[in-house]
Design a protein around this motif. Structure first.
Motif, mmCIF file in Angstrom:
data_model
loop_
_atom_site.group_PDB
_atom_site.id
_atom_site.type_symbol
_atom_site.label_atom_id
_atom_site.label_comp_id
_atom_site.label_asym_id
_atom_site.label_seq_id
_atom_site.Cartn_x
_atom_site.Cartn_y
_atom_site.Cartn_z
ATOM 1 N N ASP A 1 0.512 -1.040 -0.226
ATOM 2 C CA ASP A 1 -0.159 0.044 -0.058
ATOM 3 C C ASP A 1 0.718 1.003 -0.282
ATOM 4 O OD1 ASP A 1 -1.700 1.851 0.247
ATOM 5 O OD2 ASP A 1 -3.120 0.441 2.561
ATOM 6 N N HIS A 2 1.134 1.746 -0.856
ATOM 7 C CA HIS A 2 2.186 2.842 -0.802
ATOM 8 C C HIS A 2 1.521 4.374 -1.239
ATOM 9 C CE1 HIS A 2 5.002 0.054 -2.610
ATOM 10 N NE2 HIS A 2 4.570 -0.450 -3.965
ATOM 11 N N VAL A 3 0.055 4.081 -0.861
ATOM 12 C CA VAL A 3 -0.787 5.412 -0.888
ATOM 13 C C VAL A 3 -0.183 6.182 0.762
ATOM 14 C CG1 VAL A 3 -2.217 6.774 -0.626
ATOM 15 C CG2 VAL A 3 -1.634 5.622 -2.842
ATOM 16 N N ALA A 4 -0.403 4.614 1.229
ATOM 17 C CA ALA A 4 -0.085 4.518 2.915
ATOM 18 C C ALA A 4 0.860 4.819 3.923
ATOM 19 C CB ALA A 4 -0.730 3.563 3.910
ATOM 20 N N GLY A 5 1.546 4.273 2.435
ATOM 21 C CA GLY A 5 3.669 4.431 3.146
ATOM 22 C C GLY A 5 3.560 6.155 2.588
ATOM 23 N N GLY A 6 3.512 6.530 1.526
ATOM 24 C CA GLY A 6 3.502 8.282 1.535
ATOM 25 C C GLY A 6 3.092 8.798 2.871
ATOM 26 N N ASP A 7 1.926 8.180 3.031
ATOM 27 C CA ASP A 7 1.323 8.804 4.488
ATOM 28 C C ASP A 7 2.191 8.960 5.085
ATOM 29 O OD1 ASP A 7 -0.793 9.448 5.810
ATOM 30 O OD2 ASP A 7 -2.697 9.874 5.125
ATOM 31 N N GLY B 1 3.720 9.640 -4.103
ATOM 32 C CA GLY B 1 3.579 10.607 -3.779
ATOM 33 C C GLY B 1 2.241 11.278 -3.509
ATOM 34 N N HIS B 2 0.935 10.331 -4.517
ATOM 35 C CA HIS B 2 -0.399 10.698 -3.903
ATOM 36 C C HIS B 2 0.023 10.909 -2.034
ATOM 37 C CE1 HIS B 2 -0.969 10.875 -8.127
ATOM 38 N NE2 HIS B 2 -0.626 9.992 -8.047
ATOM 39 N N GLY B 3 0.419 9.705 -1.859
ATOM 40 C CA GLY B 3 0.243 9.907 0.339
ATOM 41 C C GLY B 3 0.520 10.595 0.415
ATOM 42 N N ARG C 1 8.141 22.848 4.694
ATOM 43 C CA ARG C 1 7.495 22.731 2.980
ATOM 44 C C ARG C 1 8.511 21.422 2.684
ATOM 45 N NH1 ARG C 1 10.871 26.522 6.136
ATOM 46 N NH2 ARG C 1 12.828 26.136 5.268
ATOM 47 N N LEU C 2 8.027 20.673 1.899
ATOM 48 C CA LEU C 2 8.252 19.680 1.662
ATOM 49 C C LEU C 2 8.384 19.113 0.252
ATOM 50 C CD1 LEU C 2 6.939 18.916 4.942
ATOM 51 C CD2 LEU C 2 6.219 17.088 4.305
ATOM 52 N N ALA C 3 9.723 18.925 0.050
ATOM 53 C CA ALA C 3 10.150 18.064 -1.364
ATOM 54 C C ALA C 3 10.153 16.749 -1.816
ATOM 55 C CB ALA C 3 11.622 18.587 -2.260
ATOM 56 N N PHE C 4 9.084 15.933 -2.691
ATOM 57 C CA PHE C 4 8.989 14.952 -3.358
ATOM 58 C C PHE C 4 9.411 14.841 -4.728
ATOM 59 C CE2 PHE C 4 6.652 11.288 -5.507
ATOM 60 C CZ PHE C 4 7.701 10.563 -4.414
ATOM 61 N N VAL C 5 10.521 13.676 -3.997
ATOM 62 C CA VAL C 5 11.682 13.139 -5.443
ATOM 63 C C VAL C 5 11.775 11.943 -5.647
ATOM 64 C CG1 VAL C 5 14.487 13.530 -6.226
ATOM 65 C CG2 VAL C 5 13.610 14.805 -4.277
ATOM 66 N N THR C 6 11.483 11.538 -6.835
ATOM 67 C CA THR C 6 11.119 10.405 -7.501
ATOM 68 C C THR C 6 11.559 10.514 -9.289
ATOM 69 O OG1 THR C 6 9.087 9.265 -8.107
ATOM 70 C CG2 THR C 6 9.237 11.531 -8.560
#
Length: 314
Positions: free
Chosen positions: A144-150, A180-182, A163-168
């Protein structure tokens, strides 16, 4: 054979989805000297293919290892193959497994869809199990990657970082997109906040280093980074430190996967742990069941839960 005849044969092969039976070809050629020398009477166990995107990625090799151990315990062999993120190479891998009469394939898909899966089953009889993806009328194992991102973003927010950054990766693989959605969901639940997204060419330490330079050019500079995998995070931490950034005082960093290197990096990495071996084990169990049960098999979708591992980087 005349060229026109060859063209008709090729067209028929493509239309019917024919794959060469390697065992039958060897039978027509007759037994080799080595075959006469063998004294074993036990039939060779059937092999299962394991096709991942990148065998150099520790996460992928751990998944494959978990699957292999389960297959071995059931008396079967495992063939590891890498698609290298290429749909064409993925297709050739499936053709190779069918040609050698593999019993099934466990695959992290990069290009195949439901119609391709139907063709694989119809032409070769192989069991098919998807890893990290789901589809109709097929077994699958996912985290459950949405939960992982959350979980990752919520942890950073709990540290007072906003001030969060998401690197993908640039290609946006489905599991990474879900992470990222999470993270965005966690920010929304917390009342908003800006999530900067940096896309790199690959999910590698080198690309993590490159992302560190891009990160410091943002205005304002993020005070926390969530990387789509641990390799990116380790590369980023190393480069940020080289540039004089204090981890986690100036910028907190969290990764994803919990590969073996995560705990032994220069700054032990806080990360989201995937049950890597369990993913492979579950996928192998599903493939074995489909192989044994045939058309009576009922497809199942298994979803596993990730967990937060807190170390020193965040």
């Amino acid at each position: 054979m005349a060229e026109a005849t060859r063209d008709r044969v090729r067209a028929a092969i493509q239309e019917l989805g024919f794959v060469r039976n390697e065992s039958a070809r060897r039978l027509r050629q007759g037994p080799s000297r080595a075959a006469y020398d063998r004294r074993a009477t036990t039939p060779r166990p059937r092999a299962f293919g394991i096709v991942v995107e990148d065998l150099t990625n520790p996460y992928a090799s751990d998944v494959a290892r978990g699957a292999e151990l389960t297959l071995n315990e059931a008396g079967h062999d495992a063939l590891w193959l890498s698609s290298d993120h290429s749909p064409d190479k993925e297709r050739r891998s499936l053709e190779l497994l069918a040609e050698h009469q593999a019993a099934g394939v466990l695959i992290v898909p990069v290009g195949i869809g439901p119609a391709d899966i139907d063709r694989v089953r119809a032409s070769s009889g192989m069991a098919v199990v998807l890893i990290d993806h789901a589809g109709p009328d097929v077994c699958s194992v996912q985290v459950d990657h949405v939960a992982g991102g959350d979980i990752a973003a919520a942890h950073l927010l709990s540290l007072g970082r906003h001030r969060l950054a998401f690197v993908t990766g640039a290609q946006g693989p489905q599991p990474c997109a879900e992470r990222g959605h999470g993270a965005a969901r966690a920010l929304a639940k917390a009342g908003g906040g800006k999530l900067f997204t940096l896309r790199q060419d690959a999910l590698s330490p080198t690309e993590g280093q490159a992302a560190a330079h891009r990160l410091l050019k943002l205005s304002p500079v993020p005070d926390a980074v969530f990387c789509a995998n641990d390799l990116l995070a380790i590369g980023m931490i190393n480069e940020l430190q080289r540039l004089g950034v204090r981890i986690p005082d100036d910028i907190a960093v969290i990764g994803y996967d919990d590969i073996e290197l995560a705990s032994s990096s220069a700054v032990p990495l806080t990360t989201i742990r995937q049950p890597r071996y369990a993913v492979g084990e579950e996928a192998a169990e599903l493939a074995l069941a489909e192989f044994a049960e045939g058309e009576s098999h009922l497809h199942r979708q298994v979803i596993l839960t990730p967990e937060l591992v807190i170390r020193e980087s965040a």
